[in-house]
Every structure is written in C-alpha cells, then in structure tokens.
Design a protein around this motif. Structure first.
Motif, PDB file in Angstrom:
ATOM      1  N   ALA A   1       0.850  -1.182   0.000  1.00  0.00           N
ATOM      2  CA  ALA A   1       0.000   0.000   0.000  1.00  0.00           C
ATOM      3  C   ALA A   1       0.892   1.241   0.000  1.00  0.00           C
ATOM      4  CB  ALA A   1      -0.899   0.008   1.236  1.00  0.00           C
ATOM      5  N   PRO A   2       0.585   2.209  -0.833  1.00  0.00           N
ATOM      6  CA  PRO A   2       1.410   3.415  -0.852  1.00  0.00           C
ATOM      7  C   PRO A   2       1.260   4.203   0.452  1.00  0.00           C
ATOM      8  CG  PRO A   2      -0.503   3.670  -2.278  1.00  0.00           C
ATOM      9  CD  PRO A   2      -0.512   2.255  -1.786  1.00  0.00           C
ATOM     10  N   ILE A   3       2.371   4.751   0.924  1.00  0.00           N
ATOM     11  CA  ILE A   3       2.385   5.554   2.149  1.00  0.00           C
ATOM     12  C   ILE A   3       2.785   6.971   1.766  1.00  0.00           C
ATOM     13  CG2 ILE A   3       3.451   5.804   4.417  1.00  0.00           C
ATOM     14  CD1 ILE A   3       3.948   2.775   4.373  1.00  0.00           C
ATOM     15  N   ARG A   4       2.089   7.939   2.323  1.00  0.00           N
ATOM     16  CA  ARG A   4       2.369   9.345   2.006  1.00  0.00           C
ATOM     17  C   ARG A   4       3.805   9.712   2.390  1.00  0.00           C
ATOM     18  NH1 ARG A   4      -2.906  12.659   4.061  1.00  0.00           N
ATOM     19  NH2 ARG A   4      -4.382  11.089   3.398  1.00  0.00           N
ATOM     20  N   GLY A   5       4.440  10.492   1.551  1.00  0.00           N
ATOM     21  CA  GLY A   5       5.782  10.969   1.848  1.00  0.00           C
ATOM     22  C   GLY A   5       6.870   9.970   1.487  1.00  0.00           C
ATOM     23  N   ARG A   6       6.506   8.821   1.018  1.00  0.00           N
ATOM     24  CA  ARG A   6       7.493   7.810   0.641  1.00  0.00           C
ATOM     25  C   ARG A   6       7.617   7.787  -0.882  1.00  0.00           C
ATOM     26  NH1 ARG A   6       8.100   3.230   4.773  1.00  0.00           N
ATOM     27  NH2 ARG A   6       8.100   4.497   6.641  1.00  0.00           N
ATOM     28  N   PRO A   7       8.795   7.411  -1.382  1.00  0.00           N
ATOM     29  CA  PRO A   7       8.939   7.325  -2.845  1.00  0.00           C
ATOM     30  C   PRO A   7       8.066   6.218  -3.419  1.00  0.00           C
ATOM     31  CG  PRO A   7      10.898   6.491  -1.729  1.00  0.00           C
ATOM     32  CD  PRO A   7      10.002   7.095  -0.673  1.00  0.00           C
ATOM     33  N   ALA A   8       7.822   6.308  -4.704  1.00  0.00           N
ATOM     34  CA  ALA A   8       6.986   5.308  -5.383  1.00  0.00           C
ATOM     35  C   ALA A   8       7.619   3.927  -5.230  1.00  0.00           C
ATOM     36  CB  ALA A   8       6.850   5.672  -6.858  1.00  0.00           C
ATOM     37  N   PRO A   9       6.796   2.894  -5.117  1.00  0.00           N
ATOM     38  CA  PRO A   9       7.352   1.549  -4.959  1.00  0.00           C
ATOM     39  C   PRO A   9       8.150   1.104  -6.180  1.00  0.00           C
ATOM     40  CG  PRO A   9       4.978   1.452  -5.282  1.00  0.00           C
ATOM     41  CD  PRO A   9       5.353   2.899  -5.170  1.00  0.00           C
ATOM     42  N   VAL A  10       9.098   0.245  -5.929  1.00  0.00           N
ATOM     43  CA  VAL A  10       9.930  -0.315  -6.989  1.00  0.00           C
ATOM     44  C   VAL A  10       9.059  -1.253  -7.826  1.00  0.00           C
ATOM     45  CG1 VAL A  10      12.048  -1.627  -7.416  1.00  0.00           C
ATOM     46  CG2 VAL A  10      11.825  -0.258  -5.335  1.00  0.00           C
ATOM     47  N   PRO A  11       9.311  -1.339  -9.119  1.00  0.00           N
ATOM     48  CA  PRO A  11       8.505  -2.248  -9.940  1.00  0.00           C
ATOM     49  C   PRO A  11       8.554  -3.670  -9.366  1.00  0.00           C
ATOM     50  CG  PRO A  11      10.091  -1.059 -11.299  1.00  0.00           C
ATOM     51  CD  PRO A  11      10.342  -0.672  -9.892  1.00  0.00           C
ATOM     52  N   PRO A  12       7.483  -4.427  -9.541  1.00  0.00           N
ATOM     53  CA  PRO A  12       7.455  -5.760  -8.954  1.00  0.00           C
ATOM     54  C   PRO A  12       8.546  -6.667  -9.531  1.00  0.00           C
ATOM     55  CG  PRO A  12       5.579  -5.421 -10.416  1.00  0.00           C
ATOM     56  CD  PRO A  12       6.288  -4.113 -10.297  1.00  0.00           C
ATOM     57  N   VAL A  13       9.031  -7.554  -8.691  1.00  0.00           N
ATOM     58  CA  VAL A  13      10.067  -8.501  -9.099  1.00  0.00           C
ATOM     59  C   VAL A  13       9.413  -9.620  -9.901  1.00  0.00           C
ATOM     60  CG1 VAL A  13      11.788 -10.140  -8.250  1.00  0.00           C
ATOM     61  CG2 VAL A  13      11.404  -7.987  -7.030  1.00  0.00           C
ATOM     62  N   ARG A  14      10.053 -10.015 -10.963  1.00  0.00           N
ATOM     63  CA  ARG A  14       9.577 -11.157 -11.741  1.00  0.00           C
ATOM     64  C   ARG A  14      10.341 -12.380 -11.255  1.00  0.00           C
ATOM     65  NH1 ARG A  14       6.574 -10.688 -16.289  1.00  0.00           N
ATOM     66  NH2 ARG A  14       5.853  -8.587 -16.648  1.00  0.00           N
ATOM     67  N   TRP A  15       9.610 -13.483 -11.144  1.00  0.00           N
ATOM     68  CA  TRP A  15      10.189 -14.699 -10.567  1.00  0.00           C
ATOM     69  C   TRP A  15      10.265 -15.810 -11.587  1.00  0.00           C
ATOM     70  CZ3 TRP A  15      12.020 -13.989  -5.757  1.00  0.00           C
ATOM     71  CH2 TRP A  15      11.466 -12.969  -4.989  1.00  0.00           C
ATOM     72  N   ASP A  16      11.338 -16.582 -11.529  1.00  0.00           N
ATOM     73  CA  ASP A  16      11.468 -17.814 -12.302  1.00  0.00           C
ATOM     74  C   ASP A  16      11.267 -18.976 -11.349  1.00  0.00           C
ATOM     75  OD1 ASP A  16      12.028 -16.611 -14.763  1.00  0.00           O
ATOM     76  OD2 ASP A  16      14.175 -16.502 -14.330  1.00  0.00           O
TER      77      ASP A  16
END
Length: 156
Positions: A50-65
């Motif tokens: 969940a996004p939190i105010r004042g925090r940078p945008a989340p990193v793109p999701p990790v892709r898994w093998d």
C-alpha cells in the motif's frame, strides 16, 4: 451461644457431607466422561503493498522464475504469503526465500477472500500431495507441489 461458636457449629454440622468418601447416589443417574481436543488454526493474511504518504513510489514488482522446489516446508518458518494468481500461493519462508505452492484446480475463492488458513500438522510440516490450505470461505485446497522462486535478472 456466642458469635465465636457459630462458625464451629456450622463446620460440625457440615462435616458428614464433607467427609463422605463417595458422592451421594441418586437412582437412575449415570456418569459420562467428556474429552475435549484442542484445535489450533493459524490465519495467514494476504499482504498487498500500500502506498504511504511521503514515501517514494514503490519499486517495480520482481519477476520470478520457478525452479525445482522442496517436498515439505516447516510451518514455523513461514513469515508471509501472497495470492497473485488463481491456483497458486507464494509463501515467504524464513523472511527472504520464496516458494510457490501449486494448488489443485478446485480452489477459485482463495484470492477473493484475501487470506487463508493453515492447520498445523503433527510433524510441523506443510507437504505437497499430503496437506492443503483452507480458504476463508471454508474451501479446502490441496497443495500439489512446491516450486522455488528465484528473482529473474533485470534486463539492461
């Protein structure tokens, strides 16, 4: 009679009932024994970022093998879970490792109710082809196999 003698008189009059070795028997009374077995259910909630105010945008999701996974996982090492696709649950093991539990085809409500339950087993292990998870709606989903998840290298 003094007030001091009153408690002694009450004790003496109740003595035949207190000292009786067997309970009074009433005709037609039967005794039964009730055994209660304890049951413990662990609820594992689904965690979504969940996004939190004042925090940078989340990193793109990790892709898994997916790689070959274990047959069993110790339940006390589970620290989280994510339900991303129907029929699969990603389990976080030991805080860093991820293992994908592949479920049987009869588990459609798992992602809808946002979470599931695990019933502890006598050996403390969650094993493929033996155990399963229960959705919050009550449906049982058997684990068919586990796959180890390895982060896919980022493209340059």
């Amino acid at each position: 009679m003094t007030l001091r003698a009153l408690p002694v008189l009450l004790l003496v009059s109740a003595a035949p009932f207190v000292l009786s070795a067997s309970p009074p028997q009433a005709e037609g009374v039967q005794y039964a024994q009730l055994t209660i077995h304890e049951r413990l259910i662990i609820r594992v909630p689904r965690v979504s970022p969940a996004p939190i105010r004042g925090r940078p945008a989340p990193v793109p999701p990790v892709r898994w093998d997916e790689k070959k996974g274990p047959v069993c996982i110790a339940m006390n090492t589970l620290t989280g879970a994510a339900v991303d696709r129907e029929g699969e649950v990603d389990l976080v093991v030991g805080g860093a490792r991820r293992v994908r539990a592949k479920l049987d085809d009869d588990c459609p409500t798992l992602d809808f109710y946002r979470g599931f339950y695990l019933k502890p087993t006598p050996d403390g292990q969650l094993c493929a082809k033996r155990d399963g998870i229960r959705s919050r709606s009550g449906a049982y989903c058997a684990v068919t196999r586990f796959r180890a998840l390895v982060p896919r290298p980022a493209k340059k």
